[in-house]
Design an enzyme around this catalytic site. Structure first.
Site, PDB file in Angstrom:
ATOM      1  N   GLY A 136       8.986  -8.372  11.863  1.00 32.68           N
ATOM      2  CA  GLY A 136       9.608  -7.045  11.986  1.00 32.68           C
ATOM      3  C   GLY A 136      11.072  -7.064  12.370  1.00 32.68           C
ATOM      4  O   GLY A 136      11.592  -6.059  12.851  1.00 32.68           O
ATOM      5  N   SER A 137      11.774  -8.210  12.107  1.00 32.55           N
ATOM      6  CA  SER A 137      13.191  -8.234  12.511  1.00 32.55           C
ATOM      7  C   SER A 137      13.997  -7.212  11.706  1.00 32.55           C
ATOM      8  O   SER A 137      14.904  -6.565  12.242  1.00 32.55           O
ATOM      9  CB  SER A 137      13.777  -9.646  12.365  1.00 32.55           C
ATOM     10  OG  SER A 137      13.918  -9.977  11.003  1.00 32.55           O
ATOM     11  N   ILE A 212       2.376  -1.983  -4.032  1.00 31.91           N
ATOM     12  CA  ILE A 212       2.269  -0.549  -3.726  1.00 31.91           C
ATOM     13  C   ILE A 212       1.463   0.141  -4.833  1.00 31.91           C
ATOM     14  O   ILE A 212       1.816   0.061  -6.006  1.00 31.91           O
ATOM     15  CB  ILE A 212       3.681   0.079  -3.595  1.00 31.91           C
ATOM     16  CG1 ILE A 212       4.436  -0.596  -2.450  1.00 31.91           C
ATOM     17  CG2 ILE A 212       3.593   1.576  -3.354  1.00 31.91           C
ATOM     18  CD1 ILE A 212       3.787  -0.493  -1.088  1.00 31.91           C
ATOM     19  N   ASN A 226      12.497  -1.662  -1.420  1.00 34.55           N
ATOM     20  CA  ASN A 226      12.003  -2.921  -0.863  1.00 34.55           C
ATOM     21  C   ASN A 226      13.178  -3.883  -0.710  1.00 34.55           C
ATOM     22  O   ASN A 226      14.183  -3.765  -1.406  1.00 34.55           O
ATOM     23  CB  ASN A 226      10.970  -3.526  -1.824  1.00 34.55           C
ATOM     24  CG  ASN A 226      10.460  -4.879  -1.352  1.00 34.55           C
ATOM     25  OD1 ASN A 226      10.167  -5.067  -0.164  1.00 34.55           O
ATOM     26  ND2 ASN A 226      10.366  -5.842  -2.258  1.00 34.55           N
ATOM     27  N   HIS A 228      13.981  -8.011  -0.911  1.00 30.70           N
ATOM     28  CA  HIS A 228      13.408  -9.293  -1.311  1.00 30.70           C
ATOM     29  C   HIS A 228      14.396 -10.398  -0.917  1.00 30.70           C
ATOM     30  O   HIS A 228      15.604 -10.255  -1.150  1.00 30.70           O
ATOM     31  CB  HIS A 228      13.145  -9.301  -2.823  1.00 30.70           C
ATOM     32  CG  HIS A 228      12.421 -10.532  -3.253  1.00 30.70           C
ATOM     33  ND1 HIS A 228      11.068 -10.705  -3.051  1.00 30.70           N
ATOM     34  CD2 HIS A 228      12.875 -11.672  -3.833  1.00 30.70           C
ATOM     35  CE1 HIS A 228      10.709 -11.894  -3.502  1.00 30.70           C
ATOM     36  NE2 HIS A 228      11.792 -12.503  -3.977  1.00 30.70           N
ATOM     37  N   GLU A 298      20.228  -9.974   5.465  1.00 30.05           N
ATOM     38  CA  GLU A 298      19.373  -8.780   5.467  1.00 30.05           C
ATOM     39  C   GLU A 298      19.756  -7.852   6.616  1.00 30.05           C
ATOM     40  O   GLU A 298      19.909  -6.639   6.429  1.00 30.05           O
ATOM     41  CB  GLU A 298      17.887  -9.175   5.597  1.00 30.05           C
ATOM     42  CG  GLU A 298      17.370  -9.889   4.361  1.00 30.05           C
ATOM     43  CD  GLU A 298      15.897 -10.275   4.446  1.00 30.05           C
ATOM     44  OE1 GLU A 298      15.249 -10.343   3.402  1.00 30.05           O
ATOM     45  OE2 GLU A 298      15.390 -10.522   5.569  1.00 30.05           O
TER      46      GLU A 298
HETATM   47  C1  GAR Z   1      12.147 -10.689   4.986  1.00 26.43           C
HETATM   48  O1  GAR Z   1      12.911 -11.824   4.787  1.00 26.43           O
HETATM   49  C2  GAR Z   1      11.906  -9.970   3.682  1.00 26.43           C
HETATM   50  O2  GAR Z   1      12.942 -10.103   2.774  1.00 26.43           O
HETATM   51  C3  GAR Z   1      10.666 -10.666   3.190  1.00 26.43           C
HETATM   52  O3  GAR Z   1       9.876 -10.839   4.331  1.00 26.43           O
HETATM   53  C4  GAR Z   1      10.741 -11.060   5.453  1.00 26.43           C
HETATM   54  C5  GAR Z   1      10.269 -10.206   6.598  1.00 26.43           C
HETATM   55  O4  GAR Z   1      10.960 -10.571   7.765  1.00 26.43           O
HETATM   56  N1  GAR Z   1      10.007  -9.913   2.179  1.00 26.43           N
HETATM   57  C6  GAR Z   1       9.422 -10.472   1.120  1.00 26.43           C
HETATM   58  O5  GAR Z   1       9.335 -11.659   0.982  1.00 26.43           O
HETATM   59  C7  GAR Z   1       8.851  -9.471   0.117  1.00 26.43           C
HETATM   60  N2  GAR Z   1       8.515 -10.144  -1.095  1.00 26.43           N
HETATM   61  P1  GAR Z   1      10.919  -9.637   9.054  1.00 26.43           P
HETATM   62  O6  GAR Z   1       9.458  -9.334   9.327  1.00 26.43           O
HETATM   63  O7  GAR Z   1      11.532 -10.454  10.136  1.00 26.43           O
HETATM   64  O8  GAR Z   1      11.684  -8.409   8.754  1.00 26.43           O
END
Ligand code: GAR
EC number: 2.1.2.2
Length: 313
Positions: A136-137, A212, A226, A228, A298
């Site tokens: 969840g960062s 989804i 989303n 990625h 991100e």
């Molecule tokens: C993130 O890096 C996001 O881009 C990825 O999961 C991570 C979640 O990190 N999403 C995917 O891979 C979707 N295909 P977080 O829980 O620390 O936000």
């Protein structure tokens, strides 16, 4: 009393009036149907006590059907279906899962927040839901970025993984959490009623790994985005998430990677691109060090992009 009910149901005034009309009309229809059914039997008012007992039992069973029937033309079916489900659970003492209890507790904790919300220009604020299943960062950064925003509120966190870090992040920010189950998400109504109850206007996927369902995409056209952790269209699709993406990028000897923010359609990672940012990959980089670079990208861009997109929607 009306104000308290409106707050409890979390609905606008026009919707409150429709719900109220459904209760009133459904109740009258129920009384009428009860009397009609009794007139088909040999029982009459002259039977006194017995007549009234049978009448009360009859309308108790008829009432849910009558309000559901009236709720359809008034467009309140989902509200009443949920309402009756909750009532059923209360009567049988069952809870569909323990997370609902958690959500209710968070809602209570959130009561001060609800009062603040009332004082905001209610209809103007866009309430967003963050769907996340991981640490969840990204969710934390978005919540932090939008804290106190006058036009946007993170109103709900939706999670499919018990114990995920994002649940604690939501809790410490007094944001209710909706825990979802696969069966209902894919074969049911994709929790649309719950999202509507929370008056969600925009959905942000931040590390949410389920596809989804069409029901949700149709309900929120162009309102689901989303992130990625790669430069789509490369390194996307089913099974490509988190560290798996970075491992594949490093194994392929890429010189650059990055992030893609895109609209969500019914296929994994295939919706229209909104934003990309890149970072270089050094010969010494590992999947772990690349993951750290991607997370930094991100965190720097996603909250700002979310704000921009919600405001221009
Ligand atoms: C993130 O890096 C996001 O881009 C990825 O999961 C991570 C979640 O990190 N999403 C995917 O891979 C979707 N295909 P977080 O829980 O620390 O936000």
């Amino acid at each position: 009393m009306f104000q308290r009910l409106k707050e409890k149901w979390q609905v606008s005034w026009p919707r409150f009036v429709l719900i109220f009309c459904t209760f009133a009309t459904g109740g009258s229809l129920c009384g009428y149907a009860g009397r009609k059914l009794l007139s088909l039997t040999s029982l009459g008012r002259e039977d006194g006590f017995l007549y009234w007992v049978v009448y009360i039992v009859l309308i108790t069973f008829l009432w849910p059907f009558c309000v559901l029937l009236i709720s359809i033309p008034l467009g309140q079916f989902l509200f009443f279906r949920n309402y009756l489900r909750k009532m059923g659970r209360r009567i049988t003492g069952k809870s569909s899962n323990s997370y609902e209890v958690r959500e209710m507790r968070l809602k209570v904790d959130n009561s001060i927040d609800m009062k603040q919300l009332q004082s905001q220009a209610e209809e103007k604020v866009v309430r967003i839901a963050i769907f996340a299943s991981g640490a969840g960062s990204n969710a934390a950064k978005i919540i932090e970025h939008l804290k106190g925003h006058k036009d946007i509120k993170v109103a709900l966190v939706v999670c499919n993984k018990p114990g995920a870090g994002v649940i604690g992040i939501a809790g410490s920010n007094h944001i209710p959490v909706l825990m979802i189950e696969k069966e209902q998400f894919f074969r049911g109504d994709a929790y649309l009623a719950a999202l509507r109850e929370h008056r969600i206007g925009f959905i942000v996927l931040a590390g949410f790994l389920w596809k989804i369902p069409a029901a949700l995409i149709q309900a929120y056209p162009g309102h689901i985005i989303n992130i990625h952790p790669a430069l789509l269209p490369k390194y996307g699709g089913k099974g490509m998430y988190g560290m798996k993406v970075h491992e594949a990028v490093i194994a392929a000897g890429e010189k650059q990677s990055g992030i893609t923010i895109h609209y969500v359609n019914e296929h994994f990672d295939e919706g229209e691109h909104i934003f990309q940012a890149t970072c270089d990959i050094e010969a010494t980089d590992t999947p772990e060090s690349l993951a750290a670079k991607i997370h930094a990208l991100e965190h720097a861009h996603f909250p700002v992009q979310v704000e921009k997109l919600v405001l221009k929607r």
